[in-house]
Design an enzyme around this catalytic site. Structure first.
Site, PDB file in Angstrom:
ATOM      1  CG  ASP A  92       2.001  -0.901   3.392  1.00  0.00           C
ATOM      2  OD1 ASP A  92       1.337  -0.576   4.380  1.00  0.00           O
ATOM      3  OD2 ASP A  92       1.586  -1.664   2.492  1.00  0.00           O
TER       4      ASP A  92
ATOM      5  CG  HIS B  77      -1.731  -1.001   1.619  1.00  0.00           C
ATOM      6  ND1 HIS B  77      -1.308  -2.132   2.248  1.00  0.00           N
ATOM      7  CD2 HIS B  77      -3.074  -1.132   1.479  1.00  0.00           C
ATOM      8  CE1 HIS B  77      -2.348  -2.934   2.465  1.00  0.00           C
ATOM      9  NE2 HIS B  77      -3.428  -2.361   2.011  1.00  0.00           N
TER      10      HIS B  77
HETATM   11  C1  XUL Z   1      -7.432  -6.478   4.973  1.00  0.00           C
HETATM   12  C2  XUL Z   1      -6.721  -6.948   3.769  1.00  0.00           C
HETATM   13  C3  XUL Z   1      -5.888  -5.939   3.068  1.00  0.00           C
HETATM   14  C4  XUL Z   1      -5.884  -6.061   1.583  1.00  0.00           C
HETATM   15  C5  XUL Z   1      -5.147  -4.957   0.885  1.00  0.00           C
HETATM   16  O1  XUL Z   1      -8.137  -7.451   5.636  1.00  0.00           O
HETATM   17  O2  XUL Z   1      -6.778  -8.106   3.422  1.00  0.00           O
HETATM   18  O3  XUL Z   1      -4.609  -6.023   3.582  1.00  0.00           O
HETATM   19  O4  XUL Z   1      -5.313  -7.274   1.173  1.00  0.00           O
HETATM   20  O5  XUL Z   1      -5.612  -3.711   1.242  1.00  0.00           O
END
Ligand code: XUL
Ligand code: CO
Length: 434
Positions: free
Chosen positions: A103, A100
């Site tokens: 991150d 993300h």
């Molecule tokens: C949350 C989840 C996230 C997604 C990406 O439960 O799975 O980490 O994979 O935003």
């Protein structure tokens, strides 16, 4: 080089009899399974957020880990984090990673600052990727942690939050494209509601549908060849999330004309939260032609929330890959470990051990799935169960009408006799392989 992982070197395949806790016992990247290298089937990815950004907090307590890149609020610390991340990718010989925006970069005090931080770190990651074999499986935007997103991103009642979210997704798609990402994921963490007393569901769904259409339009505009994926989850953090499960997501995609453009990133733990098995979610997506990629992290079956643990159940993993292999494999998707350590697992070696174990379980599951396919026992049983549908009579029936079927049942005195479903026989069969 940092010294974060000390003397831990590249993890090797040592075979099933190895007692080395930091060796692969089943994952042999080059082993051929059904004509393809194991690595190319599994397409493992390390999730940046749980491995490097999450600090060990839970709803009752804060940070438990200590890392040289804490506090994570400067560009210098983001670069140390990236250095360590690529060292871990190298130790694991990981083919992919995922991130993300939040991150990889420090949080700024404005959109412009976020963007500048993102662009700087993306250039840094691009340099690191040139010296590494690890590629980007997918990028995504975190539209759920900052308080501005507390009432949703594209479903927020405030159009300025919609705008901020759209601009953020554009910047994350640009980053993913620049780094050669093979997919772009949208998980609607707060795209849902806490109470219907203050929620205009119909407007929120329309806004989310328009948002996703803009994402697809932008993908084509910039020539991004990756898949756009949405990730179903029924609740947590929202009380109810609009992307509840695979079937709900597919209905949403159809309503907004996106079913040929967007596929699904399915997560084992989210399937469990929705009251399904992982196999169910995978089989549902396959039936809709919508399987994109998987997050292979499990939930604890007792606790009832999203525990994001590394997988450790071979039969479950084997059945997941059985369906995936039968569908022709993961293609542009992959097996992402959206998995975090337990908050008492403090040491760098725990991070490596979690991934080694997860990769090994997936390799075992893949081998069992391939063996079942090559043996053909489940396929034969399935074909036998549905063999009546291959007859001319059944084909004629389907091109007929209620009237014509009625006339045939009366004329031929059709009187169906129940047949065993053989569930126990089939479960025993699967147990021979797992
Ligand atoms: C949350 C989840 C996230 C997604 C990406 O439960 O799975 O980490 O994979 O935003
Ligand atoms: Co996930």
């Amino acid at each position: 080089m940092t010294d974060f992982f000390g003397d831990i070197s590249r993890i090797k395949y040592e075979g099933a009899s190895s007692t080395n806790p930091l060796a692969f016992r089943h994952y042999d990247a080059n082993e051929m399974i059904m004509g393809k290298r194991m690595e190319d089937h599994l397409r493992f990815a390390v999730a940046y957020w749980h491995s490097f950004a999450w600090e060990g907090s839970d709803p009752f307590g804060g940070q438990t880990f200590e890392r040289p890149w804490y506090p994570q609020n400067t560009m210098a610390s983001a670069k140390v984090k990236a250095d360590v991340a690529f060292e871990m990718f190298d130790i694991l010989d990981a083919p992919f990673f995922c991130f993300h925006d939040v991150d990889i970069r420090p949080e700024g005090s404005s959109f412009a600052e976020n963007l500048a931080n993102l662009e700087e770190i993306v250039d840094y990651l691009a340099e690191k990727m040139e010296a590494s074999r690890t590629k980007l499986l997918w990028g995504t935007a975190n539209l759920f942690s900052h308080r501005r997103f507390m009432s949703g991103a594209s479903t927020n009642p405030d159009p300025e939050v919609f705008a901020f979210s759209a601009a953020t997704v554009k910047s994350c798609m640009d980053a993913t494209h620049k780094l050669g990402g093979q997919n772009y994921v949208l998980w609607g963490g707060r795209e849902g509601y806490e109470t219907l007393l203050n929620t205009d569901m119909s407007r929120e769904l329309d806004n989310m549908g328009r948002f996703l259409n803009m994402v697809v339009e932008y993908k084509h505009k910039i020539g991004f060849k990756g898949q756009i994926l949405v990730e179903p989850k029924p609740q947590e953090p929202s009380k109810h999330q609009y992307d509840f499960d695979a079937a709900t997501c597919y209905g949403f995609l159809q309503k907004y004309g996106l079913e040929n453009e967007v596929k699904l990133n399915l997560e084992q733990g989210h399937a469990i939260l929705a009251g399904h098995s992982f196999e169910h979610e995978i089989a549902t997506a396959i039936a809709m032609g919508a399987l994109g990629s998987i997050d292979m992290n499990r939930n604890d079956y007792q606790s009832g929330w999203d525990t994001d643990q590394f997988p450790n159940n071979t039969p479950e993993v084997a059945l997941a890959y059985y369906h995936i292999l039968k569908d022709g494999g993961l293609k542009q998707g992959g097996t992402n470990f959206d998995s975090k350590l337990r908050r008492q697992s403090l040491d760098p070696v725990d991070l490596i051990a979690g991934h080694v174990g997860g990769m090994d379980i997936c390799a075992r599951g893949l081998k069992a799935a391939a063996a079942m396919i090559e043996d053909g026992g489940l396929e034969d049983a399935m074909n036998a169960r549905y063999s009546g549908w291959d007859t001319d009579g059944a084909k004629d029936m389907m091109s007929g009408s209620l009237d014509s079927i009625f006339n045939k049942v009366v004329a031929d005195n059709i009187n169906p006799q129940p047949r065993s479903g053989r569930q126990e026989v089939l479960e025993n069969y699967v147990n021979r392989f797992v």
